[in-house]
Design a protein around this motif. Structure first.
Motif, PDB file in Angstrom:
ATOM      1  N   HIS A  41      39.309   6.456  65.944  1.00  0.00           N
ATOM      2  CA  HIS A  41      39.940   7.724  65.557  1.00  0.00           C
ATOM      3  C   HIS A  41      41.443   7.788  65.836  1.00  0.00           C
ATOM      4  O   HIS A  41      42.046   8.830  65.612  1.00  0.00           O
ATOM      5  N   ARG A  42      42.043   6.702  66.326  1.00  0.00           N
ATOM      6  CA  ARG A  42      43.502   6.695  66.484  1.00  0.00           C
ATOM      7  C   ARG A  42      44.147   6.600  65.117  1.00  0.00           C
ATOM      8  O   ARG A  42      43.678   5.898  64.228  1.00  0.00           O
ATOM      9  N   ARG A  43      45.245   7.310  64.971  1.00  0.00           N
ATOM     10  CA  ARG A  43      45.971   7.322  63.704  1.00  0.00           C
ATOM     11  C   ARG A  43      47.094   6.290  63.770  1.00  0.00           C
ATOM     12  O   ARG A  43      47.850   6.253  64.724  1.00  0.00           O
ATOM     13  N   PHE A  44      47.193   5.485  62.730  1.00  0.00           N
ATOM     14  CA  PHE A  44      48.258   4.495  62.618  1.00  0.00           C
ATOM     15  C   PHE A  44      48.985   4.707  61.302  1.00  0.00           C
ATOM     16  O   PHE A  44      48.344   4.955  60.276  1.00  0.00           O
ATOM     17  N   ASN A  45      50.305   4.611  61.341  1.00  0.00           N
ATOM     18  CA  ASN A  45      51.040   4.532  60.091  1.00  0.00           C
ATOM     19  C   ASN A  45      50.691   3.189  59.471  1.00  0.00           C
ATOM     20  O   ASN A  45      50.494   2.201  60.183  1.00  0.00           O
ATOM     21  N   ILE A  51      51.666  -4.671  55.788  1.00  0.00           N
ATOM     22  CA  ILE A  51      52.595  -4.237  54.742  1.00  0.00           C
ATOM     23  C   ILE A  51      51.904  -3.131  53.957  1.00  0.00           C
ATOM     24  O   ILE A  51      50.779  -3.320  53.467  1.00  0.00           O
ATOM     25  N   PRO A  52      52.532  -1.964  53.848  1.00  0.00           N
ATOM     26  CA  PRO A  52      51.831  -0.819  53.250  1.00  0.00           C
ATOM     27  C   PRO A  52      51.549  -0.980  51.762  1.00  0.00           C
ATOM     28  O   PRO A  52      52.416  -1.370  51.002  1.00  0.00           O
ATOM     29  N   THR A  53      50.313  -0.682  51.396  1.00  0.00           N
ATOM     30  CA  THR A  53      49.951  -0.575  49.984  1.00  0.00           C
ATOM     31  C   THR A  53      49.887   0.894  49.579  1.00  0.00           C
ATOM     32  O   THR A  53      49.742   1.198  48.408  1.00  0.00           O
ATOM     33  N   ILE A  54      49.978   1.771  50.578  1.00  0.00           N
ATOM     34  CA  ILE A  54      49.981   3.209  50.337  1.00  0.00           C
ATOM     35  C   ILE A  54      51.258   3.780  50.954  1.00  0.00           C
ATOM     36  O   ILE A  54      51.399   3.770  52.180  1.00  0.00           O
ATOM     37  N   PRO A  55      52.207   4.242  50.132  1.00  0.00           N
ATOM     38  CA  PRO A  55      53.412   4.842  50.703  1.00  0.00           C
ATOM     39  C   PRO A  55      53.051   6.066  51.552  1.00  0.00           C
ATOM     40  O   PRO A  55      52.175   6.847  51.182  1.00  0.00           O
ATOM     41  N   ASN A  56      53.684   6.204  52.712  1.00  0.00           N
ATOM     42  CA  ASN A  56      53.408   7.307  53.634  1.00  0.00           C
ATOM     43  C   ASN A  56      51.928   7.362  54.010  1.00  0.00           C
ATOM     44  O   ASN A  56      51.365   8.428  54.199  1.00  0.00           O
ATOM     45  N   GLY A  57      51.315   6.195  54.119  1.00  0.00           N
ATOM     46  CA  GLY A  57      49.883   6.128  54.390  1.00  0.00           C
ATOM     47  C   GLY A  57      49.549   6.153  55.866  1.00  0.00           C
ATOM     48  O   GLY A  57      50.328   5.743  56.718  1.00  0.00           O
ATOM     49  N   VAL A  58      48.344   6.650  56.148  1.00  0.00           N
ATOM     50  CA  VAL A  58      47.797   6.703  57.500  1.00  0.00           C
ATOM     51  C   VAL A  58      46.468   5.951  57.482  1.00  0.00           C
ATOM     52  O   VAL A  58      45.690   6.065  56.530  1.00  0.00           O
ATOM     53  N   VAL A  59      46.220   5.177  58.542  1.00  0.00           N
ATOM     54  CA  VAL A  59      45.001   4.387  58.670  1.00  0.00           C
ATOM     55  C   VAL A  59      44.277   4.838  59.939  1.00  0.00           C
ATOM     56  O   VAL A  59      44.900   4.965  60.991  1.00  0.00           O
ATOM     57  N   ILE A  60      42.970   5.066  59.824  1.00  0.00           N
ATOM     58  CA  ILE A  60      42.145   5.449  60.972  1.00  0.00           C
ATOM     59  C   ILE A  60      40.908   4.558  60.984  1.00  0.00           C
ATOM     60  O   ILE A  60      40.192   4.458  59.985  1.00  0.00           O
ATOM     61  N   PHE A  61      40.676   3.897  62.126  1.00  0.00           N
ATOM     62  CA  PHE A  61      39.521   3.017  62.284  1.00  0.00           C
ATOM     63  C   PHE A  61      38.387   3.767  62.974  1.00  0.00           C
ATOM     64  O   PHE A  61      38.620   4.567  63.866  1.00  0.00           O
ATOM     65  N   GLU A  62      37.158   3.440  62.579  1.00  0.00           N
ATOM     66  CA  GLU A  62      35.962   3.936  63.265  1.00  0.00           C
ATOM     67  C   GLU A  62      35.004   2.759  63.395  1.00  0.00           C
ATOM     68  O   GLU A  62      34.582   2.189  62.394  1.00  0.00           O
ATOM     69  N   VAL A  99      34.559   1.402  59.636  1.00  0.00           N
ATOM     70  CA  VAL A  99      35.000   2.255  58.532  1.00  0.00           C
ATOM     71  C   VAL A  99      36.509   2.416  58.706  1.00  0.00           C
ATOM     72  O   VAL A  99      36.982   2.723  59.798  1.00  0.00           O
ATOM     73  N   ILE A 100      37.223   2.177  57.627  1.00  0.00           N
ATOM     74  CA  ILE A 100      38.674   2.364  57.672  1.00  0.00           C
ATOM     75  C   ILE A 100      39.001   3.504  56.717  1.00  0.00           C
ATOM     76  O   ILE A 100      38.795   3.395  55.511  1.00  0.00           O
ATOM     77  N   ARG A 101      39.461   4.592  57.314  1.00  0.00           N
ATOM     78  CA  ARG A 101      39.801   5.783  56.537  1.00  0.00           C
ATOM     79  C   ARG A 101      41.292   5.744  56.211  1.00  0.00           C
ATOM     80  O   ARG A 101      42.104   5.388  57.057  1.00  0.00           O
ATOM     81  N   TYR A 102      41.616   6.143  54.986  1.00  0.00           N
ATOM     82  CA  TYR A 102      42.999   6.141  54.519  1.00  0.00           C
ATOM     83  C   TYR A 102      43.395   7.543  54.075  1.00  0.00           C
ATOM     84  O   TYR A 102      42.605   8.236  53.424  1.00  0.00           O
ATOM     85  N   TYR A 103      44.621   7.893  54.405  1.00  0.00           N
ATOM     86  CA  TYR A 103      45.180   9.168  53.984  1.00  0.00           C
ATOM     87  C   TYR A 103      46.599   8.940  53.512  1.00  0.00           C
ATOM     88  O   TYR A 103      47.299   8.060  54.008  1.00  0.00           O
ATOM     89  N   LYS A 104      47.002   9.750  52.548  1.00  0.00           N
ATOM     90  CA  LYS A 104      48.368   9.699  52.044  1.00  0.00           C
ATOM     91  C   LYS A 104      49.022  11.038  52.355  1.00  0.00           C
ATOM     92  O   LYS A 104      48.461  12.090  52.044  1.00  0.00           O
ATOM     93  N   ASN A 105      50.171  10.972  53.000  1.00  0.00           N
ATOM     94  CA  ASN A 105      50.925  12.188  53.282  1.00  0.00           C
ATOM     95  C   ASN A 105      51.822  12.501  52.083  1.00  0.00           C
ATOM     96  O   ASN A 105      52.625  11.668  51.684  1.00  0.00           O
ATOM     97  N   SER A 106      51.633  13.657  51.516  1.00  0.00           N
ATOM     98  CA  SER A 106      52.508  14.064  50.419  1.00  0.00           C
ATOM     99  C   SER A 106      52.743  15.567  50.495  1.00  0.00           C
ATOM    100  O   SER A 106      51.797  16.346  50.629  1.00  0.00           O
ATOM    101  N   TYR A 107      54.008  15.923  50.475  1.00  0.00           N
ATOM    102  CA  TYR A 107      54.417  17.327  50.517  1.00  0.00           C
ATOM    103  C   TYR A 107      53.830  18.058  51.727  1.00  0.00           C
ATOM    104  O   TYR A 107      53.370  19.193  51.623  1.00  0.00           O
ATOM    105  N   GLY A 108      53.803  17.376  52.874  1.00  0.00           N
ATOM    106  CA  GLY A 108      53.341  18.008  54.106  1.00  0.00           C
ATOM    107  C   GLY A 108      51.834  18.133  54.238  1.00  0.00           C
ATOM    108  O   GLY A 108      51.342  18.685  55.205  1.00  0.00           O
ATOM    109  N   LYS A 109      51.099  17.618  53.267  1.00  0.00           N
ATOM    110  CA  LYS A 109      49.637  17.675  53.323  1.00  0.00           C
ATOM    111  C   LYS A 109      49.073  16.268  53.329  1.00  0.00           C
ATOM    112  O   LYS A 109      49.684  15.338  52.816  1.00  0.00           O
TER     113      LYS A 109
END
Length: 171
Positions: A41-45, A51-62, A99-109
């Motif tokens: 559950h730690r958040r990593f940029n 090397i990022p494949t998702i701009p402004n991406g966040v990676v979370i491992f479980e 499980v590797i969860r991915y999130y993209k930060n865009s416009y503050g969300k």
């Protein structure tokens, strides 16, 4: 039930790497279990992982630990149970679900993206350690090689010394 071993682990893995180990197998197993629990559950940029494949991406491992035919995600109780088990039993294999969860930060969300599902098998022999990685499904934003590099580098850092050293390739 066999803690740490998954009966249905795929025979054909997508990546495998061998390492020399400078601690005992038991110490390495205990450190791996604690390390995966700390990563949960730690958040990593994305840049902290590869090397990022998702701009402004966040990676979370479980991470989850195998129990014969299923996996249980690591939490305080499961981690304690696993640490007690490897201190009592000579373990030759530890299987984890990741499980590797991915999130993209865009416009503050944060926008959730598709997840990757991996299985990791760790095989312990005297003085050596083999990491096998199988990609079950997902977009593969992180490759098996990315995961191996990230985990090994951070495991060595968390141990305060390089406990794993890549073995020379055999021909």
């Amino acid at each position: 039930m066999t803690l740490g071993f998954y009966d249905n682990f795929p025979p054909n893995v997508h990546h495998a790497e061998n390492y020399r180990v400078i601690v005992t197998n038991r110490q390495l197993q205990q450190h791996l279990i604690q390390f995966f629990d700390e990563l949960n559950h730690r958040r990593f940029n994305f840049e902290e992982v590869t090397i990022p494949t998702i701009p402004n991406g966040v990676v979370i491992f479980e991470f989850g630990l195998a129990e014969t035919d299923s996996f249980t995600f690591l939490n305080e109780t499961q981690t304690k149970k696993a640490l007690e088990y490897v201190s009592r039993v000579q373990v030759q294999t530890l299987d984890f679900f990741c499980v590797i969860r991915y999130y993209k930060n865009s416009y503050g969300k944060q926008q959730a993206l598709k997840f990757d599902y991996y299985m990791l098998r760790m095989v312990f022999k005297k003085g050596t350690f083999e990491l096998q990685i199988y990609h079950e499904r997902g977009p593969r934003y992180l490759s098996p090689q990315d995961i191996e590099g990230f985990l090994v580098n951070n495991l060595n850092i968390s141990a305060k010394r390089g406990i794993l050293q890549k073995s020379a390739p055999t021909n």
